[in-house]
Design a protein around this motif. Structure first.
Motif, PDB file in Angstrom:
ATOM      1  N   VAL A 111      50.040  30.786  11.933  1.00 33.97           N
ATOM      2  CA  VAL A 111      49.906  30.306  13.022  1.00 33.97           C
ATOM      3  C   VAL A 111      50.128  31.715  13.918  1.00 33.97           C
ATOM      4  O   VAL A 111      50.296  31.525  15.367  1.00 33.97           O
ATOM      5  CB  VAL A 111      51.162  29.705  13.388  1.00 33.97           C
ATOM      6  CG1 VAL A 111      51.109  28.133  12.506  1.00 33.97           C
ATOM      7  CG2 VAL A 111      52.345  30.281  13.043  1.00 33.97           C
ATOM      8  N   GLY A 112      50.168  32.962  13.322  1.00 31.90           N
ATOM      9  CA  GLY A 112      50.243  34.195  14.280  1.00 31.90           C
ATOM     10  C   GLY A 112      51.518  34.639  15.052  1.00 31.90           C
ATOM     11  O   GLY A 112      51.640  35.715  15.603  1.00 31.90           O
ATOM     12  N   GLU A 113      52.796  34.159  14.368  1.00 29.57           N
ATOM     13  CA  GLU A 113      53.891  34.759  14.632  1.00 29.57           C
ATOM     14  C   GLU A 113      54.045  36.227  14.236  1.00 29.57           C
ATOM     15  O   GLU A 113      54.493  37.006  14.945  1.00 29.57           O
ATOM     16  CB  GLU A 113      55.094  33.721  14.060  1.00 29.57           C
ATOM     17  CG  GLU A 113      56.472  34.347  14.453  1.00 29.57           C
ATOM     18  CD  GLU A 113      57.518  33.500  13.801  1.00 29.57           C
ATOM     19  OE1 GLU A 113      58.702  34.109  14.129  1.00 29.57           O
ATOM     20  OE2 GLU A 113      57.429  32.524  13.161  1.00 29.57           O
ATOM     21  N   SER A 114      53.557  36.355  13.052  1.00 27.13           N
ATOM     22  CA  SER A 114      54.019  37.716  12.335  1.00 27.13           C
ATOM     23  C   SER A 114      52.997  38.680  13.440  1.00 27.13           C
ATOM     24  O   SER A 114      53.328  39.936  13.715  1.00 27.13           O
ATOM     25  CB  SER A 114      53.337  38.091  11.144  1.00 27.13           C
ATOM     26  OG  SER A 114      52.032  37.251  10.763  1.00 27.13           O
ATOM     27  N   THR A 115      51.816  38.370  13.990  1.00 27.19           N
ATOM     28  CA  THR A 115      51.019  39.134  14.800  1.00 27.19           C
ATOM     29  C   THR A 115      51.896  39.449  16.143  1.00 27.19           C
ATOM     30  O   THR A 115      51.962  40.544  16.453  1.00 27.19           O
ATOM     31  CB  THR A 115      49.673  38.347  15.203  1.00 27.19           C
ATOM     32  OG1 THR A 115      49.173  37.862  14.095  1.00 27.19           O
ATOM     33  CG2 THR A 115      48.922  39.443  15.979  1.00 27.19           C
TER      34      THR A 115
END
Length: 236
Positions: free
Chosen positions: A66-70
């Motif tokens: 979902v892109g949280e780490s990005t």
């Protein structure tokens, strides 16, 4: 409930006895799988965003979900540019109401096949400064070895990209195997440790948060690879 994640169950009690042979086979045989039809455009768009931002040192967030780490990597490393890659468009475009505050500007998400994206990075001679593989599917059954990233035919290319390569998992065996494969391919011994976010540090991904809440042990390996590692043959 949130804190209900099961621990990884496997008949393996240590690294797979066929791992070394499989890694060696992949090292010796060029990986020639054709690129997916959408891969070229996805790669070009991601690289264009990076270059338009000034070609800062690059961070690859492989399998960003979902892109949280990005977002967290981009916030923590404002002097870098982060490319988050996931094969699922629905995960990437899903609402981000869980993120507080404004988004950093030094990142892009792209829907792409990771196997293709890694090979395209190699073919373009683009070398990340840092490279994260966070909580990949562990494929824990003994017969699923070849599905794990470190036993995949693309892994020699992943290692050859260089930079600081970090993998995290809630299965210690996955991390042990990952570190062994890195060492066999590069000669670099990865640092392996039981790990958890420090006090006050926000978990990097939803999986990391859920595993911690479920009482799982977390593990990681970090390998500082030479930027001049021998590369596998280029794409056909």
């Amino acid at each position: 409930m949130f804190a209900n994640s099961r621990t990884v169950a496997s008949a393996q009690t240590g690294p797979h006895d066929k791992l070394a042979a499989l890694v060696e086979r992949h090292r010796a045989a060029p990986f020639r799988k054709p690129l997916a039809a959408y891969s070229a455009a996805a790669f070009d768009a991601a690289v264009a965003a990076w270059r338009n931002a000034g070609s800062a040192p690059l961070i690859i967030d492989a399998g960003c979900g979902v892109g949280e780490s990005t977002l967290r990597l981009a916030s923590q490393c404002p002097d870098h540019f982060v490319i988050g890659i996931d094969q699922s468009e629905s995960r990437i475009v899903r609402g981000k109401d869980w993120w507080e505050g404004s988004w950093p500007e030094n990142f892009v998400w792209v829907r792409a096949d990771l196997v293709d994206f890694w090979r395209q990075l190699h073919a373009a001679s683009i070398r990340p400064a840092r490279h994260y593989v966070l909580y990949p599917n562990p494929w824990p059954k003994i017969g699923q070895l070849a599905r794990r990233w470190h036993a995949h035919a693309v892994f020699p290319t992943v290692v050859a990209l260089g930079g600081v390569l970090e993998c995290r998992s809630n299965w210690a065996t996955y991390i042990d195997e990952f570190a062994l494969a890195v060492e066999w391919l590069s000669g670099v011994r990865a640092h392996v440790e039981a790990w958890a976010p420090q006090d006050g540090t926000v978990p990097m991904t939803p999986f990391e948060r859920k595993y911690l809440a479920s009482g799982h042990g977390l593990h990681r390996c970090v390998a500082t690879l030479s930027p001049a590692l021998p590369l596998p043959p280029p794409l056909a």
